[in-house]
Design a protein around this motif. Structure first.
Motif, PDB file in Angstrom:
ATOM      1  N   GLN A  51     -17.940   9.402 -13.073  1.00 55.78           N
ATOM      2  CA  GLN A  51     -17.397  10.663 -13.605  1.00 55.78           C
ATOM      3  C   GLN A  51     -15.920  10.480 -13.978  1.00 55.78           C
ATOM      4  O   GLN A  51     -15.457  10.960 -15.008  1.00 55.78           O
ATOM      5  CB  GLN A  51     -17.498  11.756 -12.551  1.00 55.78           C
ATOM      6  CG  GLN A  51     -18.809  11.742 -11.791  1.00 55.78           C
ATOM      7  CD  GLN A  51     -19.632  12.983 -12.034  1.00 55.78           C
ATOM      8  OE1 GLN A  51     -19.099  14.046 -12.301  1.00 55.78           O
ATOM      9  NE2 GLN A  51     -20.940  12.841 -11.984  1.00 55.78           N
ATOM     10  N   LEU A  52     -15.208   9.765 -13.087  1.00 54.89           N
ATOM     11  CA  LEU A  52     -13.782   9.528 -13.309  1.00 54.89           C
ATOM     12  C   LEU A  52     -13.566   8.697 -14.578  1.00 54.89           C
ATOM     13  O   LEU A  52     -12.714   9.017 -15.415  1.00 54.89           O
ATOM     14  CB  LEU A  52     -13.228   8.793 -12.080  1.00 54.89           C
ATOM     15  CG  LEU A  52     -11.748   8.906 -11.776  1.00 54.89           C
ATOM     16  CD1 LEU A  52     -11.290  10.355 -11.755  1.00 54.89           C
ATOM     17  CD2 LEU A  52     -11.444   8.242 -10.424  1.00 54.89           C
ATOM     18  N   LYS A  58     -12.202  10.349 -22.087  1.00 54.05           N
ATOM     19  CA  LYS A  58     -11.886  11.548 -22.877  1.00 54.05           C
ATOM     20  C   LYS A  58     -10.387  11.602 -23.181  1.00 54.05           C
ATOM     21  O   LYS A  58      -9.982  11.984 -24.281  1.00 54.05           O
ATOM     22  CB  LYS A  58     -12.306  12.816 -22.122  1.00 54.05           C
ATOM     23  CG  LYS A  58     -13.797  13.046 -22.192  1.00 54.05           C
ATOM     24  CD  LYS A  58     -14.148  14.495 -21.848  1.00 54.05           C
ATOM     25  CE  LYS A  58     -15.663  14.629 -21.728  1.00 54.05           C
ATOM     26  NZ  LYS A  58     -16.099  15.017 -20.399  1.00 54.05           N
ATOM     27  N   ILE A  59      -9.568  11.220 -22.203  1.00 55.68           N
ATOM     28  CA  ILE A  59      -8.110  11.213 -22.429  1.00 55.68           C
ATOM     29  C   ILE A  59      -7.772  10.231 -23.553  1.00 55.68           C
ATOM     30  O   ILE A  59      -6.955  10.518 -24.428  1.00 55.68           O
ATOM     31  CB  ILE A  59      -7.352  10.837 -21.131  1.00 55.68           C
ATOM     32  CG1 ILE A  59      -7.475  11.973 -20.112  1.00 55.68           C
ATOM     33  CG2 ILE A  59      -5.884  10.513 -21.423  1.00 55.68           C
ATOM     34  CD1 ILE A  59      -6.731  11.753 -18.811  1.00 55.68           C
ATOM     35  N   LEU A  60      -8.438   9.066 -23.547  1.00 52.29           N
ATOM     36  CA  LEU A  60      -8.147   8.070 -24.591  1.00 52.29           C
ATOM     37  C   LEU A  60      -8.447   8.621 -25.982  1.00 52.29           C
ATOM     38  O   LEU A  60      -7.802   8.254 -26.954  1.00 52.29           O
ATOM     39  CB  LEU A  60      -8.965   6.789 -24.364  1.00 52.29           C
ATOM     40  CG  LEU A  60      -8.738   6.051 -23.039  1.00 52.29           C
ATOM     41  CD1 LEU A  60      -9.382   4.670 -23.087  1.00 52.29           C
ATOM     42  CD2 LEU A  60      -7.251   5.901 -22.720  1.00 52.29           C
ATOM     43  N   ARG A  70      -1.239  10.202 -18.015  1.00 60.74           N
ATOM     44  CA  ARG A  70      -2.313  11.156 -17.725  1.00 60.74           C
ATOM     45  C   ARG A  70      -3.513  10.473 -17.074  1.00 60.74           C
ATOM     46  O   ARG A  70      -4.142  11.030 -16.176  1.00 60.74           O
ATOM     47  CB  ARG A  70      -2.697  11.898 -19.006  1.00 60.74           C
ATOM     48  CG  ARG A  70      -1.613  12.929 -19.398  1.00 60.74           C
ATOM     49  CD  ARG A  70      -1.757  13.404 -20.833  1.00 60.74           C
ATOM     50  NE  ARG A  70      -3.078  13.909 -21.098  1.00 60.74           N
ATOM     51  CZ  ARG A  70      -3.762  13.709 -22.223  1.00 60.74           C
ATOM     52  NH1 ARG A  70      -3.214  13.012 -23.209  1.00 60.74           N
ATOM     53  NH2 ARG A  70      -4.947  14.208 -22.386  1.00 60.74           N
ATOM     54  N   VAL A  71      -3.823   9.231 -17.519  1.00 65.77           N
ATOM     55  CA  VAL A  71      -4.914   8.486 -16.874  1.00 65.77           C
ATOM     56  C   VAL A  71      -4.529   8.200 -15.414  1.00 65.77           C
ATOM     57  O   VAL A  71      -5.331   8.375 -14.494  1.00 65.77           O
ATOM     58  CB  VAL A  71      -5.227   7.172 -17.645  1.00 65.77           C
ATOM     59  CG1 VAL A  71      -6.097   6.247 -16.810  1.00 65.77           C
ATOM     60  CG2 VAL A  71      -5.914   7.485 -18.971  1.00 65.77           C
TER      61      VAL A  71
ATOM     62  N   GLU B 173       3.655   4.514 -14.557  1.00 64.22           N
ATOM     63  CA  GLU B 173       3.868   5.578 -15.550  1.00 64.22           C
ATOM     64  C   GLU B 173       3.975   6.967 -14.925  1.00 64.22           C
ATOM     65  O   GLU B 173       4.672   7.828 -15.448  1.00 64.22           O
ATOM     66  CB  GLU B 173       2.719   5.590 -16.574  1.00 64.22           C
ATOM     67  CG  GLU B 173       2.696   4.396 -17.534  1.00 64.22           C
ATOM     68  CD  GLU B 173       1.923   3.203 -16.978  1.00 64.22           C
ATOM     69  OE1 GLU B 173       1.589   3.200 -15.770  1.00 64.22           O
ATOM     70  OE2 GLU B 173       1.660   2.264 -17.769  1.00 64.22           O
ATOM     71  N   HIS B 174       3.249   7.205 -13.839  1.00 66.57           N
ATOM     72  CA  HIS B 174       3.208   8.553 -13.258  1.00 66.57           C
ATOM     73  C   HIS B 174       4.214   8.755 -12.133  1.00 66.57           C
ATOM     74  O   HIS B 174       4.275   9.843 -11.565  1.00 66.57           O
ATOM     75  CB  HIS B 174       1.788   8.888 -12.776  1.00 66.57           C
ATOM     76  CG  HIS B 174       1.197   7.866 -11.833  1.00 66.57           C
ATOM     77  ND1 HIS B 174       1.435   6.514 -11.927  1.00 66.57           N
ATOM     78  CD2 HIS B 174       0.370   8.019 -10.767  1.00 66.57           C
ATOM     79  CE1 HIS B 174       0.767   5.886 -10.971  1.00 66.57           C
ATOM     80  NE2 HIS B 174       0.132   6.776 -10.254  1.00 66.57           N
ATOM     81  N   THR B 175       4.995   7.723 -11.787  1.00 61.24           N
ATOM     82  CA  THR B 175       5.970   7.902 -10.697  1.00 61.24           C
ATOM     83  C   THR B 175       7.396   7.574 -11.113  1.00 61.24           C
ATOM     84  O   THR B 175       8.349   7.981 -10.445  1.00 61.24           O
ATOM     85  CB  THR B 175       5.600   7.035  -9.466  1.00 61.24           C
ATOM     86  OG1 THR B 175       5.498   5.661  -9.881  1.00 61.24           O
ATOM     87  CG2 THR B 175       4.283   7.474  -8.852  1.00 61.24           C
TER      88      THR B 175
END
Ligand SMILES: [Zn+2]
Lengths: 90, 271
Positions: A51-52, A58-60, A70-71, B173-175
């Motif tokens: 699922q992940l 979808k983000i890509l 975001r990923v 990237e997220h931190t």
């Protein structure tokens, strides 16, 4: 010479020309992994990891930027600002 | 190009690696204390490890003209054992005046547990008490975002901590943004599987600029590449970036950060 990384910004055309083969090879790797999963016996449709991966894909494909961040966030455990209270730490 | 690797675990590398690094331009490195791949049984194991970091590795590095510095602590994984951690923390001051010790590190979180947080806070106390710089390990994979935020909460919740003397490593990237915008130094770890590639590190340099940003190889006993910084240098050159920008990230920044430690004399490395 400048220490500003924007001083030598590559054009989108140049980035595409330079990175196309790398992107192509990574997409093929991913496609082959999905094929490998398909060929393997057993059932994973409901596995959380699948699922992940689906949400990441979808983000890509969406129209928004900042895809790497975001990923990463999608693949992360949630942060609770009140964690110290939960742990009894002050 | 001369460079400094601010986070590399040389105890798990061969002497041939020292030679390769020297040939590729590595002039100095710093080695934070970390997990050995198995949990150690007693405080005496840590005493021997700290002797290895403060006595043996600097000599091995010197054979190839590389300056070796180190950071001491009990790592986040073994910090789950609170009583052992307290014994190790009590022993660390014996080593703080060793010539190559830059501070306390790599402290941090691993699975973001209560015990890990407790020992993190006790390490902060030690650093404040002995006026030491701090090098921080942030967790891997799905634990990184949560763990980094918890670490920043603990650092920013203590007004005695000077943020310009703290390096937060393994940013991604997220931190990266919260670390930099709160005044800390940030390190990107170039690691083949769980962390960041040279290409993504180059992207972050382009996005955030070189201020307070460094790169390291981690080079440990896991799948890792001790020559990852030269790979980043190549990537930045390939993209047409200036020598000045590259040198700032791979040499001047670590040198400037280390210079805030009592045991680091910047004149040993040309500016
Ligand atoms: Zn490390």
């Amino acid at each position: 010479m400048s220490i500003d990384p924007n001083a030598v910004q590559r054009t989108a055309e140049k980035v595409l020309a330079e990175e196309f083969l790398s992107a192509r090879s990574k997409i093929l790797d991913l496609a082959a992994i999905l094929d490998r999963l398909e060929r393997a016996p057993g059932s994973i449709e409901n596995a959380a990891q699948m699922q992940l991966l689906g949400q990441c894909l979808k983000i890509l494909c969406d129209d928004e930027f900042d895809k790497a961040r975001r990923v990463q966030l999608l693949m992360s455990r949630q942060y609770d600002p009140d964690w110290r209270k939960t742990y009894g730490l002050h | 190009m001369d460079y400094i690797d601010p986070h590399i675990h040389m105890v798990s590398r061969t002497t041939d690696d020292y030679e390769t690094l020297a040939r590729m331009g590595c002039v100095a490195m710093s080695e934070p204390a970390f997990w050995a791949g198995f949990d150690r049984g007693s405080v005496e194991s840590f005493r021997d490890y700290f002797r290895q970091l403060t006595e043996f590795e600097p000599k091995r590095a010197a054979q190839y003209g590389i300056r070796h510095f180190t950071w001491l602590c009990i790592n986040a994984k073994e910090a789950e054992n609170v009583s052992l951690s307290r014994e190790v923390i009590a022993m660390i001051p014996e080593f703080l005046s060793s010539k190559n010790v830059l501070g306390i590190g790599e402290i941090g979180l691993n699975k973001n547990t209560k015990n890990e947080s407790t020992i993190f806070l006790e390490h902060l106390e030690l650093a404040v008490q002995y006026d030491q710089q701090i090098l921080i390990h942030t967790p891997h994979l799905e634990d990184k975002f949560q763990g980094t935020r918890m670490i920043l909460d603990m650092l920013m919740g203590d007004s005695r901590i000077n943020r310009s003397r703290v390096l937060v490593d393994h940013v991604e990237e997220h931190t990266i943004e919260t670390v930099l915008e709160n005044g800390f130094w940030a390190g990107m770890t170039l690691y083949p599987v769980t962390k960041c590639t040279p290409q993504r590190a180059a992207d972050m340099i382009e996005k955030y600029g070189p201020e307070r940003l460094m790169a390291n190889s981690a080079g440990d006993w896991g799948p890792s590449k001790p020559t990852a910084i030269p790979d980043l240098i190549m990537e930045l050159k390939r993209r047409g970036h200036s020598r000045e920008l590259i040198r700032r990230v791979v040499y001047e920044n670590p040198r400037q950060f280390f210079s805030q430690s009592k045991n680091f004399d910047p004149t040993i490395l040309p500016g």
